[in-house]
Design a protein around this motif. Structure first.
Motif, PDB file in Angstrom:
ATOM      1  N   LEU A 134      -9.903  41.392  47.605  1.00  0.00           N
ATOM      2  CA  LEU A 134      -8.672  40.412  47.947  1.00  0.00           C
ATOM      3  C   LEU A 134      -7.662  41.094  49.040  1.00  0.00           C
ATOM      4  N   TYR A 135      -7.780  42.551  49.354  1.00  0.00           N
ATOM      5  CA  TYR A 135      -7.345  43.136  50.273  1.00  0.00           C
ATOM      6  C   TYR A 135      -7.452  42.565  51.736  1.00  0.00           C
ATOM      7  N   TRP A 136      -8.797  41.910  51.811  1.00  0.00           N
ATOM      8  CA  TRP A 136      -9.161  41.525  53.109  1.00  0.00           C
ATOM      9  C   TRP A 136      -9.063  39.937  53.418  1.00  0.00           C
ATOM     10  N   VAL A 137      -8.471  39.338  52.496  1.00  0.00           N
ATOM     11  CA  VAL A 137      -8.261  37.865  52.317  1.00  0.00           C
ATOM     12  C   VAL A 137      -7.252  37.516  53.280  1.00  0.00           C
ATOM     13  N   PRO A 138      -6.069  38.126  53.727  1.00  0.00           N
ATOM     14  CA  PRO A 138      -5.011  37.727  54.701  1.00  0.00           C
ATOM     15  C   PRO A 138      -5.783  37.574  56.275  1.00  0.00           C
ATOM     16  N   SER A 139      -6.543  38.649  56.544  1.00  0.00           N
ATOM     17  CA  SER A 139      -7.467  38.584  57.585  1.00  0.00           C
ATOM     18  C   SER A 139      -8.260  37.157  57.956  1.00  0.00           C
ATOM     19  N   LEU A 140      -8.718  36.855  56.779  1.00  0.00           N
ATOM     20  CA  LEU A 140      -9.632  35.557  56.965  1.00  0.00           C
ATOM     21  C   LEU A 140      -8.677  34.284  57.174  1.00  0.00           C
ATOM     22  N   VAL A 141      -7.435  34.556  56.290  1.00  0.00           N
ATOM     23  CA  VAL A 141      -6.467  33.294  56.268  1.00  0.00           C
ATOM     24  C   VAL A 141      -5.793  33.248  57.478  1.00  0.00           C
ATOM     25  N   GLY A 142      -5.479  34.316  58.127  1.00  0.00           N
ATOM     26  CA  GLY A 142      -4.850  34.588  59.725  1.00  0.00           C
ATOM     27  C   GLY A 142      -5.840  33.736  60.784  1.00  0.00           C
ATOM     28  N   ALA A 143      -7.016  34.278  60.599  1.00  0.00           N
ATOM     29  CA  ALA A 143      -7.822  33.620  61.690  1.00  0.00           C
ATOM     30  C   ALA A 143      -8.406  32.356  61.249  1.00  0.00           C
ATOM     31  N   LEU A 144      -8.289  31.705  60.127  1.00  0.00           N
ATOM     32  CA  LEU A 144      -8.378  30.244  59.784  1.00  0.00           C
ATOM     33  C   LEU A 144      -6.940  29.385  60.487  1.00  0.00           C
ATOM     34  N   LEU A 145      -5.805  30.334  60.327  1.00  0.00           N
ATOM     35  CA  LEU A 145      -4.704  29.496  60.721  1.00  0.00           C
ATOM     36  C   LEU A 145      -4.184  29.792  62.283  1.00  0.00           C
ATOM     37  N   TRP A 146      -5.243  30.496  63.035  1.00  0.00           N
ATOM     38  CA  TRP A 146      -5.089  30.910  64.298  1.00  0.00           C
ATOM     39  C   TRP A 146      -4.771  29.549  65.149  1.00  0.00           C
ATOM     40  N   PRO A 147      -5.645  28.585  65.152  1.00  0.00           N
ATOM     41  CA  PRO A 147      -5.323  27.369  65.973  1.00  0.00           C
ATOM     42  C   PRO A 147      -4.132  26.707  65.629  1.00  0.00           C
ATOM     43  N   LEU A 148      -3.574  26.546  64.412  1.00  0.00           N
ATOM     44  CA  LEU A 148      -2.262  26.092  64.331  1.00  0.00           C
ATOM     45  C   LEU A 148      -1.231  27.116  64.930  1.00  0.00           C
ATOM     46  N   VAL A 149      -1.206  28.394  64.765  1.00  0.00           N
ATOM     47  CA  VAL A 149      -0.314  29.460  65.325  1.00  0.00           C
ATOM     48  C   VAL A 149      -0.241  29.257  66.646  1.00  0.00           C
ATOM     49  N   PHE A 150      -1.304  29.031  67.138  1.00  0.00           N
ATOM     50  CA  PHE A 150      -1.762  29.185  68.834  1.00  0.00           C
ATOM     51  C   PHE A 150      -0.945  27.900  69.203  1.00  0.00           C
ATOM     52  N   SER A 151      -1.145  26.688  68.671  1.00  0.00           N
ATOM     53  CA  SER A 151      -0.805  25.241  69.296  1.00  0.00           C
ATOM     54  C   SER A 151       0.712  25.174  69.047  1.00  0.00           C
ATOM     55  N   LEU A 152       1.308  25.901  67.873  1.00  0.00           N
ATOM     56  CA  LEU A 152       2.853  25.712  67.948  1.00  0.00           C
ATOM     57  C   LEU A 152       3.561  26.533  68.764  1.00  0.00           C
ATOM     58  N   LEU A 153       3.069  28.079  68.957  1.00  0.00           N
ATOM     59  CA  LEU A 153       3.736  28.749  69.707  1.00  0.00           C
ATOM     60  C   LEU A 153       3.445  28.442  71.212  1.00  0.00           C
ATOM     61  N   ARG A 154       2.451  27.847  71.530  1.00  0.00           N
ATOM     62  CA  ARG A 154       2.075  27.376  72.945  1.00  0.00           C
ATOM     63  C   ARG A 154       2.825  26.189  73.330  1.00  0.00           C
ATOM     64  N   ARG A 155       3.043  25.297  72.279  1.00  0.00           N
ATOM     65  CA  ARG A 155       4.056  24.332  72.473  1.00  0.00           C
ATOM     66  C   ARG A 155       5.573  24.681  72.575  1.00  0.00           C
ATOM     67  N   LEU A 156       6.051  25.692  71.695  1.00  0.00           N
ATOM     68  CA  LEU A 156       7.514  26.425  72.042  1.00  0.00           C
ATOM     69  C   LEU A 156       7.493  26.986  73.392  1.00  0.00           C
ATOM     70  N   ARG A 157       6.411  27.766  73.656  1.00  0.00           N
ATOM     71  CA  ARG A 157       6.327  28.307  74.891  1.00  0.00           C
ATOM     72  C   ARG A 157       6.301  27.548  76.329  1.00  0.00           C
ATOM     73  N   ARG A 158       5.930  26.332  76.147  1.00  0.00           N
ATOM     74  CA  ARG A 158       6.012  25.387  77.261  1.00  0.00           C
ATOM     75  C   ARG A 158       7.221  24.690  77.182  1.00  0.00           C
ATOM     76  N   GLY A 159       7.629  24.394  75.995  1.00  0.00           N
ATOM     77  CA  GLY A 159       8.868  23.520  75.920  1.00  0.00           C
ATOM     78  C   GLY A 159      10.173  24.269  76.416  1.00  0.00           C
ATOM     79  N   PHE A 160      10.216  25.556  75.990  1.00  0.00           N
ATOM     80  CA  PHE A 160      11.289  26.557  76.560  1.00  0.00           C
ATOM     81  C   PHE A 160      10.875  27.180  77.729  1.00  0.00           C
ATOM     82  N   ARG A 161       9.957  26.898  78.548  1.00  0.00           N
ATOM     83  CA  ARG A 161       9.316  27.365  79.657  1.00  0.00           C
ATOM     84  C   ARG A 161       9.613  28.997  79.529  1.00  0.00           C
ATOM     85  N   VAL A 162       9.032  29.428  78.428  1.00  0.00           N
ATOM     86  CA  VAL A 162       8.985  30.947  78.499  1.00  0.00           C
ATOM     87  C   VAL A 162       8.032  31.636  79.472  1.00  0.00           C
ATOM     88  N   SER A 163       8.252  32.502  80.317  1.00  0.00           N
ATOM     89  CA  SER A 163       7.328  33.101  81.243  1.00  0.00           C
ATOM     90  C   SER A 163       7.602  34.633  81.387  1.00  0.00           C
TER      91      SER A 163
END
Length: 163
Positions: A134-163
């Motif tokens: 069970l110690y390794w499960v968070p890594s797998l869950v994080g990798a599975l959630l990466w597309p969602l995290v990436f899309s959400l943070l990219r939307r925020l970065r573009r919306g607020f024009r973070v550079s």
């Protein structure tokens, strides 16, 4: 243009890292705790991938120290793991960015697992027990959630024009 004028959106980065740190300490039922991904490291990996010139090893170290304080772990444990992961992302960011999201998820899985391996090593040195598979499960869950995290943070970065 002044040095301060070149970059914008530092507040957005700080707020997302703060929210990620808080997500790491939100109380969860006993059965779900083992499934909680390392939100702070996921956010750090995104920002260091998107803005490697702004988010460096020092920010990774500081975020890791905050994570250590919030979770009550050995001071510097998360800091070391986060700094190493951020360093690797910065070194490899040009390659990782070219990958489609599913391949990025595999890279993120490796980085999350490496961070957990470093923390496992430190726990072994100080004599803390290991929590089996069970110690390794968070890594797998994080990798599975990466597309969602990436899309959400990219939307925020573009919306607020973070550079």
């Amino acid at each position: 243009m002044s040095v301060l004028g070149r970059h914008q959106g530092g507040g957005v980065i700080a707020v997302t890292l703060l929210i990620a740190l808080l997500l790491g300490i939100v109380p969860l039922p006993e059965g779900l705790r083992a499934w909680r991904p390392d939100w702070a490291l996921l956010a750090l990996l995104y920002w260091s991938l998107a803005l490697p010139q702004r988010i460096g090893v020092g920010i990774g170290w500081l975020t890791g120290l905050l994570q250590d304080v919030l979770t009550g772990t050995l001071l510097g444990q998360h800091a070391l793991a986060y700094a190493v992961a951020v360093y690797l992302v910065i070194k490899l960011h040009q390659r990782i960015r070219l990958y489609p999201l599913w391949q990025q998820s595999l890279s993120i899985l490796v980085l999350l697992t490496l961070a957990q391996l470093l923390m496992l090593w430190i726990n072994g040195i100080i004599g803390r027990p290991i929590h089996a598979w069970l110690y390794w499960v968070p890594s797998l869950v994080g990798a599975l959630l990466w597309p969602l995290v990436f899309s959400l943070l990219r939307r925020l970065r573009r919306g607020f024009r973070v550079s």
